[in-house]
Write a protein that holds these residues in place. Sequence first.
Motif, mmCIF file in Angstrom:
data_model
loop_
_atom_site.group_PDB
_atom_site.id
_atom_site.type_symbol
_atom_site.label_atom_id
_atom_site.label_comp_id
_atom_site.label_asym_id
_atom_site.label_seq_id
_atom_site.Cartn_x
_atom_site.Cartn_y
_atom_site.Cartn_z
ATOM 1 N N GLN A 115 68.469 20.810 66.991
ATOM 2 C CA GLN A 115 68.764 20.217 65.679
ATOM 3 C C GLN A 115 67.689 20.531 64.645
ATOM 4 O O GLN A 115 67.962 20.576 63.447
ATOM 5 N N ASN A 116 66.458 20.781 65.119
ATOM 6 C CA ASN A 116 65.327 20.911 64.204
ATOM 7 C C ASN A 116 64.852 22.339 63.958
ATOM 8 O O ASN A 116 64.032 22.561 63.071
ATOM 9 N N THR A 117 65.357 23.295 64.730
ATOM 10 C CA THR A 117 64.909 24.670 64.532
ATOM 11 C C THR A 117 65.982 25.666 64.962
ATOM 12 O O THR A 117 66.816 25.346 65.809
ATOM 13 N N ASP A 118 65.936 26.846 64.369
ATOM 14 C CA ASP A 118 66.798 27.943 64.787
ATOM 15 C C ASP A 118 66.001 29.021 65.522
ATOM 16 O O ASP A 118 66.550 30.080 65.861
ATOM 17 N N VAL A 119 64.722 28.759 65.753
ATOM 18 C CA VAL A 119 63.873 29.755 66.414
ATOM 19 C C VAL A 119 64.206 29.794 67.910
ATOM 20 O O VAL A 119 63.925 28.842 68.642
ATOM 21 N N GLU A 120 64.822 30.910 68.305
ATOM 22 C CA GLU A 120 65.329 30.996 69.679
ATOM 23 C C GLU A 120 64.233 30.794 70.722
ATOM 24 O O GLU A 120 64.444 30.091 71.724
ATOM 25 N N ALA A 121 63.060 31.380 70.513
ATOM 26 C CA ALA A 121 61.976 31.265 71.494
ATOM 27 C C ALA A 121 61.561 29.806 71.693
ATOM 28 O O ALA A 121 61.281 29.379 72.826
ATOM 29 N N ASP A 122 61.525 29.038 70.603
ATOM 30 C CA ASP A 122 61.159 27.630 70.699
ATOM 31 C C ASP A 122 62.217 26.840 71.467
ATOM 32 O O ASP A 122 61.891 25.948 72.264
ATOM 33 N N ILE A 123 63.478 27.163 71.220
ATOM 34 C CA ILE A 123 64.572 26.476 71.905
ATOM 35 C C ILE A 123 64.558 26.791 73.392
ATOM 36 O O ILE A 123 64.705 25.896 74.242
ATOM 37 N N ILE A 124 64.371 28.062 73.730
ATOM 38 C CA ILE A 124 64.336 28.470 75.136
ATOM 39 C C ILE A 124 63.240 27.729 75.900
ATOM 40 O O ILE A 124 63.429 27.312 77.052
ATOM 41 N N GLU A 125 62.076 27.536 75.246
ATOM 42 C CA GLU A 125 60.973 26.856 75.926
ATOM 43 C C GLU A 125 61.267 25.385 76.184
ATOM 44 O O GLU A 125 60.602 24.743 76.995
ATOM 45 N N LYS A 126 62.274 24.844 75.519
ATOM 46 C CA LYS A 126 62.654 23.451 75.746
ATOM 47 C C LYS A 126 63.782 23.326 76.785
ATOM 48 O O LYS A 126 64.386 22.264 76.918
ATOM 49 N N ILE A 127 64.060 24.402 77.492
ATOM 50 C CA ILE A 127 64.957 24.316 78.653
ATOM 51 C C ILE A 127 64.099 23.910 79.841
ATOM 52 O O ILE A 127 63.290 24.685 80.337
ATOM 53 N N ASP A 128 64.260 22.686 80.265
ATOM 54 C CA ASP A 128 63.433 22.130 81.335
ATOM 55 C C ASP A 128 63.846 22.695 82.689
ATOM 56 O O ASP A 128 65.033 22.761 83.001
ATOM 57 N N ILE A 129 62.864 23.113 83.477
ATOM 58 C CA ILE A 129 63.126 23.642 84.816
ATOM 59 C C ILE A 129 62.616 22.680 85.881
ATOM 60 O O ILE A 129 63.361 22.214 86.738
ATOM 61 N N GLY A 130 61.317 22.362 85.817
ATOM 62 C CA GLY A 130 60.744 21.460 86.811
ATOM 63 C C GLY A 130 61.364 20.079 86.780
ATOM 64 O O GLY A 130 61.700 19.513 87.823
ATOM 65 N N GLY A 131 61.550 19.545 85.566
ATOM 66 C CA GLY A 131 62.095 18.192 85.441
ATOM 67 C C GLY A 131 63.498 18.070 85.999
ATOM 68 O O GLY A 131 63.800 17.140 86.756
ATOM 69 N N ILE A 132 64.356 19.014 85.645
ATOM 70 C CA ILE A 132 65.741 18.951 86.120
ATOM 71 C C ILE A 132 65.802 19.132 87.626
ATOM 72 O O ILE A 132 66.626 18.530 88.322
ATOM 73 N N SER A 133 64.896 19.951 88.166
ATOM 74 C CA SER A 133 64.844 20.160 89.619
ATOM 75 C C SER A 133 64.382 18.894 90.333
ATOM 76 O O SER A 133 64.924 18.528 91.386
ATOM 77 N N LEU A 134 63.392 18.214 89.760
ATOM 78 C CA LEU A 134 62.923 16.947 90.339
ATOM 79 C C LEU A 134 64.025 15.895 90.316
ATOM 80 O O LEU A 134 64.206 15.150 91.284
ATOM 81 N N ILE A 135 64.748 15.829 89.205
ATOM 82 C CA ILE A 135 65.838 14.861 89.085
ATOM 83 C C ILE A 135 66.900 15.101 90.148
ATOM 84 O O ILE A 135 67.333 14.175 90.845
ATOM 85 N N ARG A 136 67.318 16.345 90.296
ATOM 86 C CA ARG A 136 68.368 16.668 91.271
ATOM 87 C C ARG A 136 67.894 16.430 92.699
ATOM 88 O O ARG A 136 68.641 15.902 93.536
ATOM 89 N N ALA A 137 66.660 16.803 92.989
ATOM 90 C CA ALA A 137 66.135 16.626 94.345
ATOM 91 C C ALA A 137 66.055 15.146 94.716
ATOM 92 O O ALA A 137 66.503 14.739 95.796
ATOM 93 N N ALA A 138 65.483 14.346 93.822
ATOM 94 C CA ALA A 138 65.335 12.918 94.111
ATOM 95 C C ALA A 138 66.684 12.225 94.199
ATOM 96 O O ALA A 138 66.889 11.356 95.055
ATOM 97 N N ALA A 139 67.615 12.624 93.337
ATOM 98 C CA ALA A 139 68.946 12.012 93.372
ATOM 99 C C ALA A 139 69.688 12.391 94.654
ATOM 100 O O ALA A 139 70.387 11.564 95.248
ATOM 101 N N LYS A 140 69.528 13.637 95.075
ATOM 102 C CA LYS A 140 70.167 14.074 96.323
ATOM 103 C C LYS A 140 69.678 13.239 97.505
ATOM 104 O O LYS A 140 70.455 12.880 98.385
ATOM 105 N N ASN A 141 68.389 12.904 97.502
ATOM 106 C CA ASN A 141 67.818 12.154 98.619
ATOM 107 C C ASN A 141 67.681 10.667 98.291
ATOM 108 O O ASN A 141 66.703 10.020 98.654
ATOM 109 N N PHE A 142 68.712 10.122 97.621
ATOM 110 C CA PHE A 142 68.662 8.713 97.221
ATOM 111 C C PHE A 142 68.600 7.774 98.416
ATOM 112 O O PHE A 142 68.258 6.601 98.282
#
Length: 199
Positions: A115-142
């Motif tokens: 919403q705040n920028t059209d700079v592709e590089a900045d947007i790409i860097e806000k694609i979370d990898i570690g966080g989403i992986s932690l969420i899925r792993a912890a949820a899988k092993n609820f």
Amino acid sequence: MEDAKRMKTALVSVYHKDGLDDLLAALHAEGVKFLSTGGTQAFIESLGYPCEKVETLTTYPSILGGRVKTLHPKVFGGILGRRDLEADRAEMQQYEIPEIDLVVVDLYPFEETVQNTDVEADIIEKIDIGGISLIRAAAKNFNDVVIVPSKAEYQPLLDIVRKQGATTTKEQRRWFATRAFGVSSHYDTAIHEWFEGRS
């Protein structure tokens, strides 16, 4: 309580820290140990609570400009290890993998960035990898792990801790897992829609 599990070690790595202090205070009072990275670790220590660096556990620093911090077998093994499976417990002991019973994590603000920028590089860097992986792993092993996937779940966990200490039921852990997969689904959908819009 049926299928009650105690939270002993919490991995805390969040973007949004508002409202986190009350939850940390309650967990610390119950003897829960903290494991964290970067800014969140500094925040936890600023409140006066001891906090182990993830880098100390993994023996790896944060690398690639912060793109890789928690993606390590000692972290994910600690989350995904099945406590009721003898083979998993043996491997965790063999490789010195600690049990992680609670994961408090949220995701980089991808939609806000779009919403705040059209700079592709900045947007790409806000694609979370570690966080989403932690969420899925912890949820899988609820069955063994509590997942707090966004700041919206700080209060529900705080209510539980205040009521019944650092112990949760399987029904409660399943509720948090359900919320977690909702967060994951929404996040990936937003990323997909952005990519579709660029095609």
